[in-house]
Design a protein around this motif. Structure first.
Motif, PDB file in Angstrom:
ATOM      1  N   ASN A   1     -22.855 -10.942  13.404  1.00 22.34           N
ATOM      2  CA  ASN A   1     -21.397 -10.802  13.303  1.00 22.34           C
ATOM      3  C   ASN A   1     -20.958  -9.365  13.534  1.00 22.34           C
ATOM      4  O   ASN A   1     -19.925  -9.109  14.167  1.00 22.34           O
ATOM      5  CB  ASN A   1     -20.918 -11.274  11.932  1.00 22.34           C
ATOM      6  CG  ASN A   1     -21.029 -12.776  11.762  1.00 22.34           C
ATOM      7  OD1 ASN A   1     -21.084 -13.509  12.740  1.00 22.34           O
ATOM      8  ND2 ASN A   1     -21.071 -13.233  10.521  1.00 22.34           N
TER       9      ASN A   1
ATOM     10  N   ARG B   1     -18.519  -8.051  16.467  1.00 22.87           N
ATOM     11  CA  ARG B   1     -17.325  -7.243  16.198  1.00 22.87           C
ATOM     12  C   ARG B   1     -17.360  -5.964  17.010  1.00 22.87           C
ATOM     13  O   ARG B   1     -16.332  -5.527  17.553  1.00 22.87           O
ATOM     14  CB  ARG B   1     -17.221  -6.924  14.703  1.00 22.87           C
ATOM     15  CG  ARG B   1     -15.912  -6.232  14.326  1.00 22.87           C
ATOM     16  CD  ARG B   1     -15.699  -6.218  12.828  1.00 22.87           C
ATOM     17  NE  ARG B   1     -16.294  -5.061  12.183  1.00 22.87           N
ATOM     18  CZ  ARG B   1     -15.649  -3.912  11.982  1.00 22.87           C
ATOM     19  NH1 ARG B   1     -14.408  -3.761  12.411  1.00 22.87           N
ATOM     20  NH2 ARG B   1     -16.247  -2.919  11.358  1.00 22.87           N
TER      21      ARG B   1
ATOM     22  N   GLN C   1     -15.097 -15.032  13.371  1.00 20.94           N
ATOM     23  CA  GLN C   1     -16.302 -15.817  13.624  1.00 20.94           C
ATOM     24  C   GLN C   1     -15.965 -17.175  14.222  1.00 20.94           C
ATOM     25  O   GLN C   1     -16.668 -17.681  15.102  1.00 20.94           O
ATOM     26  CB  GLN C   1     -17.087 -16.023  12.325  1.00 20.94           C
ATOM     27  CG  GLN C   1     -17.731 -14.766  11.771  1.00 20.94           C
ATOM     28  CD  GLN C   1     -18.430 -15.031  10.456  1.00 20.94           C
ATOM     29  OE1 GLN C   1     -19.036 -16.075  10.284  1.00 20.94           O
ATOM     30  NE2 GLN C   1     -18.341 -14.096   9.535  1.00 20.94           N
TER      31      GLN C   1
END
Length: 503
Positions: free
Chosen positions: A356, A360, A487
């Motif tokens: 994640n 990002r 997400q």
């Protein structure tokens, strides 16, 4: 053996064991026999209790439990012999007083050792991450220590101190359980209460240390060491708790500071274990905790790097975090292979966390590049002069025309904000419903449940075309909700939350 054995050296386990066995098997003991028996038995107890404490500190729980059982058996037998001799008639008063004292001391030793057995079992469950069972075991330990503390036995002061230590340890376990569920504020308060209690207890022990009889004073020294170790560990987990708390709130700079403190405390625990020459297994358990905390520190450094647009640094920190967590997993696998209890690995969760963060990083980098490209193209557009005398001739604005991008310093970010504000609220309501359902399935802590409620309220506002209400409620949703939205890939919801929280 029909004649008494010679007095054994107090550090010779085998001869002490034989000597104690000889006197235990006599039908009766005169004053000299009893003196020799008590001397040998005390020497044997010292060796066994010291070895039990060492094994417990090195997480050799089975061996520690066996030794504590032997300690209980020795004192139970001694108490029985003292009672048998006290039942005899014609004893002189000095001998009767000695028998009475030895009987009381043996009874106190039994309560103390039984309490330590429960502490031993609690520590085993703590390492396995089974905090509720560990607290139950400590409740059993407290009952033993309380019985000793409420008595008039020689070890009564030690019983009181051990009871307080067990209660403080239960409070620490409550904090660990709260950390696991994401209640970092509650965990911090639990650790704070534990720290204060341990500090006060250590002051009491140091005040009494050196003023008790030799054998009781040795018990005080063991307790003092346990307290010092406990304080160091509470400092470590409290700093780690703050790292997670700051990260949950998106304060990655503060999380880095707390993480460095936590790593420093855990490193000192490892260094102390090495300095004491503890077993390899004990050092491996401490190193496992250190590696895990180092992994979290690297991860928050990676998140901070994204916030600061340091893209290469982010990827380096992610690699470092993965390396630390892989080391922790290898150590945990090694411990499991050797039959040492250790907490279950959370490799799956940490790997998802790192993925994640990298996503990002990629999104933010692409977004920055797009912004820079748009600004570069807009800089080449012919400037439109507004007015002749109403304002300076060099005052201009960049197309596209919008009320909040007029002026020399207007940039594309404002235009993007204006576009986001105009997102169709019905589509946004649909995405917020999807987000609310996803958050509801994963929320654990009170803060996360508050975030779910905020998203639900924003969804209702969007359904009513209440744009101001949407912004107001999404401002309370927080970065956790934003992360889940990103997400899930629901762009409108992500953009709306980011704008509302100022991210």
């Amino acid at each position: 053996m029909t004649t008494p054995p010679p007095a054994s050296d107090l550090d010779d386990f085998a001869t002490l064991l034989a000597e104690v066995g000889y006197y235990e098997n006599l039908d009766r003991l005169d004053r000299d026999d009893f003196d020799r028996y008590v001397r040998a038995e005390a020497g044997l107890e010292d060796i066994i209790s010291a070895e039990a404490a060492r094994r417990q500190k090195e997480f050799g729980f089975d061996a520690a439990g066996t030794l504590l059982g032997q300690f209980v058996a020795l004192n139970t037998t001694q108490r029985g012999i003292a009672e048998r001799e006290l039942a005899r008639t014609g004893l002189d008063e000095d001998y009767r007083r000695q028998l009475t004292y030895v009987r009381a001391a043996a009874a106190g030793n039994v309560l103390l050792a039984e309490g330590q057995q429960h502490v031993n079992r609690a520590e085993r469950r703590r390492l396995a991450g089974d905090f509720e069972v560990a607290r139950d075991r400590l409740a059993e330990a407290k009952r033993c220590f309380r019985q000793l503390a409420d008595s008039d036995l020689p070890l009564q002061p030690v019983g009181q101190l051990r009871w307080t230590l067990a209660e403080s340890t239960r409070q620490m376990l409550a904090g660990l359980a709260q950390m696991r569920t994401g209640d970092f504020k509650g965990a911090y308060q639990s650790f704070d209460r534990t720290h204060v209690a341990l500090d006060e207890l250590l002051a009491d022990v140091e005040q009494q240390h050196g003023r008790a009889p030799d054998r009781i004073d040795a018990t005080f020294e063991d307790l003092r060491q346990d307290l010092a170790d406990g304080i160091r560990y509470v400092q470590a987990v409290q700093s780690f708790n703050e790292t997670l708390r700051d990260a949950q709130n998106g304060y990655y700079g503060d999380a880095v500071v707390s993480g460095r403190d936590a790593v420093g405390y855990f490193q000192r625990i490892v260094d102390e274990a090495v300095a004491r020459r503890t077993s390899r297994n004990a050092q491996a358990l401490h190193e496992t905790e250190l590696a895990r905390v180092n992994g979290w520190l690297s991860w928050v450094n990676a998140e901070l790097a994204v916030d600061e647009c340091r893209w290469t640094a982010c990827r380096e920190h992610v690699r470092a975090a993965r390396g630390h967590w892989n080391r922790a997993a290898r150590l945990a696998a090694r411990n499991a292979y050797l039959g040492i209890v250790t907490q279950r690995s959370d490799d799956g969760n940490t790997d998802l966390l790192l993925q994640n963060t990298l996503r990002r990083c990629d999104r933010e980098l692409a977004f920055r590049k797009e912004i820079d490209g748009l600004n570069a193209r807009l800089a080449g557009i012919n400037q439109i002069t507004v007015g002749v005398n109403a304002m300076p001739s060099n005052y201009n604005f960049n197309a596209p025309v919008s009320s909040n991008i007029i002026g020399d310093k207007a940039r594309i970010e404002n235009a993007a904000a204006q576009q986001n504000a105009g997102t169709d609220l019905h589509d946004l309501a649909t995405q917020l419903m999807e987000l609310r359902n996803a958050l509801g399935e994963t929320a654990r802590s009170p803060q996360e449940h508050e975030s779910v409620a905020a998203v639900a309220a924003a969804q209702e506002a969007a359904s009513r075309n209440d744009e101001e209400g949407v912004r107001r409620h999404l401002a309370r949703a927080g970065r956790w909700a934003l992360g889940i939205a990103e997400q899930l890939g629901i762009a409108a919801a992500s953009a709306a939350i980011k704008m509302a929280i100022g991210g």
